[in-house]
Scaffold this motif. Sequence first.
Motif, PDB file in Angstrom:
ATOM      1  N   LEU A  20      20.157 -14.837  12.447  1.00 19.52           N
ATOM      2  CA  LEU A  20      21.495 -16.028  11.760  1.00 19.52           C
ATOM      3  C   LEU A  20      22.238 -17.041  12.754  1.00 19.52           C
ATOM      4  O   LEU A  20      21.758 -17.892  11.448  1.00 19.52           O
ATOM      5  CB  LEU A  20      22.323 -14.813  11.729  1.00 19.52           C
ATOM      6  N   LEU A  21      22.067 -17.580  13.290  1.00 19.57           N
ATOM      7  CA  LEU A  21      22.479 -18.848  14.154  1.00 19.57           C
ATOM      8  C   LEU A  21      21.134 -20.059  13.606  1.00 19.57           C
ATOM      9  O   LEU A  21      21.376 -20.781  13.077  1.00 19.57           O
ATOM     10  CB  LEU A  21      22.495 -18.489  15.128  1.00 19.57           C
ATOM     11  N   LEU A  22      19.725 -19.719  13.533  1.00 16.27           N
ATOM     12  CA  LEU A  22      19.000 -20.354  13.194  1.00 16.27           C
ATOM     13  C   LEU A  22      19.162 -20.656  11.642  1.00 16.27           C
ATOM     14  O   LEU A  22      18.637 -22.141  11.239  1.00 16.27           O
ATOM     15  CB  LEU A  22      17.647 -19.805  13.403  1.00 16.27           C
ATOM     16  N   THR A  23      19.075 -19.614  10.785  1.00 19.47           N
ATOM     17  CA  THR A  23      18.925 -19.732   9.792  1.00 19.47           C
ATOM     18  C   THR A  23      20.178 -20.302   9.098  1.00 19.47           C
ATOM     19  O   THR A  23      20.435 -21.955   8.192  1.00 19.47           O
ATOM     20  CB  THR A  23      19.593 -18.132   8.896  1.00 19.47           C
ATOM     21  N   GLY A  24      21.723 -20.496   9.803  1.00 22.37           N
ATOM     22  CA  GLY A  24      22.772 -20.957   9.730  1.00 22.37           C
ATOM     23  C   GLY A  24      22.875 -22.772   9.962  1.00 22.37           C
ATOM     24  O   GLY A  24      23.020 -23.487   9.421  1.00 22.37           O
ATOM     25  N   ILE A  25      21.154 -22.510  11.176  1.00 21.02           N
ATOM     26  CA  ILE A  25      21.246 -24.467  11.677  1.00 21.02           C
ATOM     27  C   ILE A  25      20.762 -24.771  10.681  1.00 21.02           C
ATOM     28  O   ILE A  25      20.936 -26.286   9.936  1.00 21.02           O
ATOM     29  CB  ILE A  25      20.749 -24.429  12.725  1.00 21.02           C
ATOM     30  N   TRP A  26      19.766 -24.304   9.553  1.00 22.00           N
ATOM     31  CA  TRP A  26      18.556 -24.712   8.978  1.00 22.00           C
ATOM     32  C   TRP A  26      19.550 -25.317   7.611  1.00 22.00           C
ATOM     33  O   TRP A  26      18.847 -26.282   6.820  1.00 22.00           O
ATOM     34  CB  TRP A  26      18.182 -24.268   8.698  1.00 22.00           C
ATOM     35  N   ALA A  31      22.943 -28.787   4.051  1.00 21.16           N
ATOM     36  CA  ALA A  31      24.249 -28.505   2.909  1.00 21.16           C
ATOM     37  C   ALA A  31      24.411 -30.475   2.731  1.00 21.16           C
ATOM     38  O   ALA A  31      25.194 -31.411   3.459  1.00 21.16           O
ATOM     39  CB  ALA A  31      25.121 -27.920   4.583  1.00 21.16           C
ATOM     40  N   GLY A  32      23.747 -31.229   2.119  1.00 21.30           N
ATOM     41  CA  GLY A  32      24.189 -32.474   1.647  1.00 21.30           C
ATOM     42  C   GLY A  32      23.159 -32.804   0.425  1.00 21.30           C
ATOM     43  O   GLY A  32      22.723 -32.400  -0.610  1.00 21.30           O
ATOM     44  N   TYR A  33      23.104 -34.060  -0.481  1.00 21.93           N
ATOM     45  CA  TYR A  33      22.356 -34.361  -1.257  1.00 21.93           C
ATOM     46  C   TYR A  33      21.276 -34.583  -0.670  1.00 21.93           C
ATOM     47  O   TYR A  33      20.420 -34.346  -1.451  1.00 21.93           O
ATOM     48  CB  TYR A  33      23.209 -35.849  -1.938  1.00 21.93           C
ATOM     49  N   PRO A  63      24.119 -34.051  14.655  1.00 19.60           N
ATOM     50  CA  PRO A  63      25.771 -34.369  16.009  1.00 19.60           C
ATOM     51  C   PRO A  63      26.567 -32.778  15.002  1.00 19.60           C
ATOM     52  O   PRO A  63      27.885 -31.889  16.136  1.00 19.60           O
ATOM     53  CB  PRO A  63      26.435 -35.508  15.984  1.00 19.60           C
ATOM     54  N   ARG A  64      26.954 -32.922  13.767  1.00 18.62           N
ATOM     55  CA  ARG A  64      27.877 -32.157  12.756  1.00 18.62           C
ATOM     56  C   ARG A  64      27.619 -30.711  13.439  1.00 18.62           C
ATOM     57  O   ARG A  64      28.210 -29.752  13.434  1.00 18.62           O
ATOM     58  CB  ARG A  64      27.674 -32.219  11.928  1.00 18.62           C
ATOM     59  N   VAL A  65      26.338 -30.623  13.212  1.00 17.82           N
ATOM     60  CA  VAL A  65      25.758 -29.072  13.565  1.00 17.82           C
ATOM     61  C   VAL A  65      26.164 -28.553  14.713  1.00 17.82           C
ATOM     62  O   VAL A  65      26.875 -27.375  14.935  1.00 17.82           O
ATOM     63  CB  VAL A  65      24.613 -28.723  13.546  1.00 17.82           C
ATOM     64  N   PHE A  66      25.669 -28.946  16.118  1.00 19.19           N
ATOM     65  CA  PHE A  66      25.925 -28.951  16.869  1.00 19.19           C
ATOM     66  C   PHE A  66      27.613 -29.297  17.682  1.00 19.19           C
ATOM     67  O   PHE A  66      27.705 -28.053  18.244  1.00 19.19           O
ATOM     68  CB  PHE A  66      25.443 -30.128  18.356  1.00 19.19           C
ATOM     69  N   THR A  67      28.217 -29.670  17.002  1.00 19.69           N
ATOM     70  CA  THR A  67      29.605 -29.675  17.520  1.00 19.69           C
ATOM     71  C   THR A  67      30.366 -28.749  17.062  1.00 19.69           C
ATOM     72  O   THR A  67      30.627 -27.871  17.842  1.00 19.69           O
ATOM     73  CB  THR A  67      30.065 -31.586  17.107  1.00 19.69           C
ATOM     74  N   SER A  68      30.103 -28.323  15.797  1.00 20.99           N
ATOM     75  CA  SER A  68      30.401 -27.087  15.428  1.00 20.99           C
ATOM     76  C   SER A  68      30.173 -25.935  16.216  1.00 20.99           C
ATOM     77  O   SER A  68      30.964 -24.743  15.990  1.00 20.99           O
ATOM     78  CB  SER A  68      30.303 -27.036  13.992  1.00 20.99           C
ATOM     79  N   LEU A  69      28.788 -26.027  16.444  1.00 15.81           N
ATOM     80  CA  LEU A  69      28.406 -24.722  16.726  1.00 15.81           C
ATOM     81  C   LEU A  69      28.487 -24.325  18.531  1.00 15.81           C
ATOM     82  O   LEU A  69      29.607 -23.601  18.754  1.00 15.81           O
ATOM     83  CB  LEU A  69      26.698 -25.221  17.370  1.00 15.81           C
ATOM     84  N   ASP A 301      31.199 -23.395   9.050  1.00 18.25           N
ATOM     85  CA  ASP A 301      31.026 -25.444   8.441  1.00 18.25           C
ATOM     86  C   ASP A 301      30.245 -25.488   7.212  1.00 18.25           C
ATOM     87  O   ASP A 301      31.426 -26.638   6.403  1.00 18.25           O
ATOM     88  CB  ASP A 301      30.788 -25.796  10.067  1.00 18.25           C
ATOM     89  N   MET A 302      29.606 -25.115   7.355  1.00 22.19           N
ATOM     90  CA  MET A 302      28.270 -25.288   5.671  1.00 22.19           C
ATOM     91  C   MET A 302      29.536 -24.988   4.871  1.00 22.19           C
ATOM     92  O   MET A 302      29.330 -25.781   3.726  1.00 22.19           O
ATOM     93  CB  MET A 302      27.509 -24.192   6.232  1.00 22.19           C
ATOM     94  N   ILE A 303      29.876 -24.144   4.765  1.00 20.27           N
ATOM     95  CA  ILE A 303      31.083 -23.884   3.632  1.00 20.27           C
ATOM     96  C   ILE A 303      32.144 -24.548   3.570  1.00 20.27           C
ATOM     97  O   ILE A 303      32.381 -25.309   2.266  1.00 20.27           O
ATOM     98  CB  ILE A 303      31.823 -22.515   3.329  1.00 20.27           C
ATOM     99  N   SER A 304      32.628 -24.407   4.170  1.00 19.94           N
ATOM    100  CA  SER A 304      33.688 -26.218   4.211  1.00 19.94           C
ATOM    101  C   SER A 304      33.418 -27.134   3.668  1.00 19.94           C
ATOM    102  O   SER A 304      33.618 -28.002   2.561  1.00 19.94           O
ATOM    103  CB  SER A 304      34.809 -26.494   5.614  1.00 19.94           C
ATOM    104  N   ARG A 305      32.031 -27.539   4.124  1.00 16.50           N
ATOM    105  CA  ARG A 305      31.874 -29.032   3.154  1.00 16.50           C
ATOM    106  C   ARG A 305      30.592 -28.287   2.001  1.00 16.50           C
ATOM    107  O   ARG A 305      30.387 -29.772   1.147  1.00 16.50           O
ATOM    108  CB  ARG A 305      29.893 -29.177   4.253  1.00 16.50           C
ATOM    109  N   THR A 306      30.294 -27.371   1.730  1.00 12.49           N
ATOM    110  CA  THR A 306      29.916 -27.538   0.453  1.00 12.49           C
ATOM    111  C   THR A 306      30.710 -26.923  -1.048  1.00 12.49           C
ATOM    112  O   THR A 306      30.508 -26.865  -2.558  1.00 12.49           O
ATOM    113  CB  THR A 306      28.238 -26.112   0.581  1.00 12.49           C
TER     114      THR A 306
END
Length: 334
Positions: A20-26, A31-33, A63-69, A301-306
Motif C-alpha cells: 500500500l505504501l509503495l502504491t501510494g508513493i507512486w 499527482a500532477g499535470y 521531497p513532498r512525498v518523503f516529507t509527508s511520509l 497528502d495525495m488527496i489534498s493535492r488532487t
Amino acid sequence: MSERRRKIRTGTVFTLLILLLLTGIWLEINAGYRKISLEEMWEIFRGGGGKSVRYTLLNLRLPRVFTSLLVGVGLAVSGCVIQGVSKNEMAEPGILGINAGAGLFVAAFFVFVPKGSVSLTILLPILAFTGSMAAAAVDYRLALTKQGISPRRLLLMGVAVSTAVSSVTTILMLRLPDSDYAFVQNWLSGSIWGADWKNVRLLSFCFLILGAFIFYKTRTLNVLSLGYQTATGLGAEVSGQSVLLLGAAIAMSSLCCAVGGGLSFVGLVCPHLARRLVGPNYRILVPATVLTGAVLMTYADMISRTLLSPNEIPVGIVAAVIGAPYFLYLLIKT
C-alpha cells in the motif's frame, strides 16, 4: 491463535502495508499535470532525463512525498508511545496540546519578531519544538500523581491546556497582516510547507535516532502497559522511563509540527489501526505503526493535492476527516 498462525498473519499485514505504501508513493509522485513513467524515473536516477521533468521529480515531488511520509511516521509513533505511557487510548499529540503549544510560539514569532530579521526555515523548527515541550511539561506536571501519570487527568489537562493555548494563539493572530495570517492559519490546519531535501534529511536523521531509542524501549512499553503497580513490581522505574519515552515522543511530534503544521488525529488513529492488525506487543506494534502512519499520510497528502486541483486542501483537514469518525467511535465505545 497459535504462534505459527500469528506469525503468518503478522507477515501478511506487513506485506500488505508495504505494498500500500509503495502504491501510494507512486500515485503521489504522479499527482500532477505532468505524469512521470517508470522509464523516465529510471533515466533520471541514472543521471539523464530532460531538465524540466528532472526538476519536477527531484526538486518538487520527491521531497513532498518523503516529507509527508516522514511526518506520518513521526506522528504515528509519537501517538503510539503517548498512548502506551499514559495507558490512555484517547491520547495523542494534538489532543494533549502539543500542537497548540507549537502553534502559539509560531504565531508569537510572527507578531513580535520583525520579518526578515532571522531565517524562518532555521527558527521555525526550534520554535515548534520549544512550544511543544512547554505544553507537554505543563500537561505532565498537572497529570502527575503519587502513583505516576493519571491517564484521565492527562487527557483532561491536555484538552484544557490545548483550549487555553489555542485561544491565546487566536488573539495573537488577530494582530497579523493578511499574508502572515494566511500562513499561520494554513500551518495550524496542517500544511506540508517545508517540503525540501533539507527537512527530509533533518527528519530522517532525528527519526532514525529517536525511533531506534523507542524500539529499544519496546520491552519497557510492554511492562508499562501492565499498570503502575505491576510494572514497579517487575523492577521498572516507571516515572523515569515515562519521562524518557514521552520526551522522545514529544520531540518527534514537534519536528512534525515544524514541517507539517498542526496535524491532528494521525497520532490517534494509526496506533489503534496497527494494534488491531498485529496486537498489543510493542516490538511488533511500533514497526506496524510506522507503516500505518506512512500509508495514511501519503494517501492523505495525495488527496489534498488532487481532490480540488489546481487548488490544494490543507493535508491536516484530510487527515482530520479520516480520523474524526474513528475518534467518535472510540468515544462511543468507551
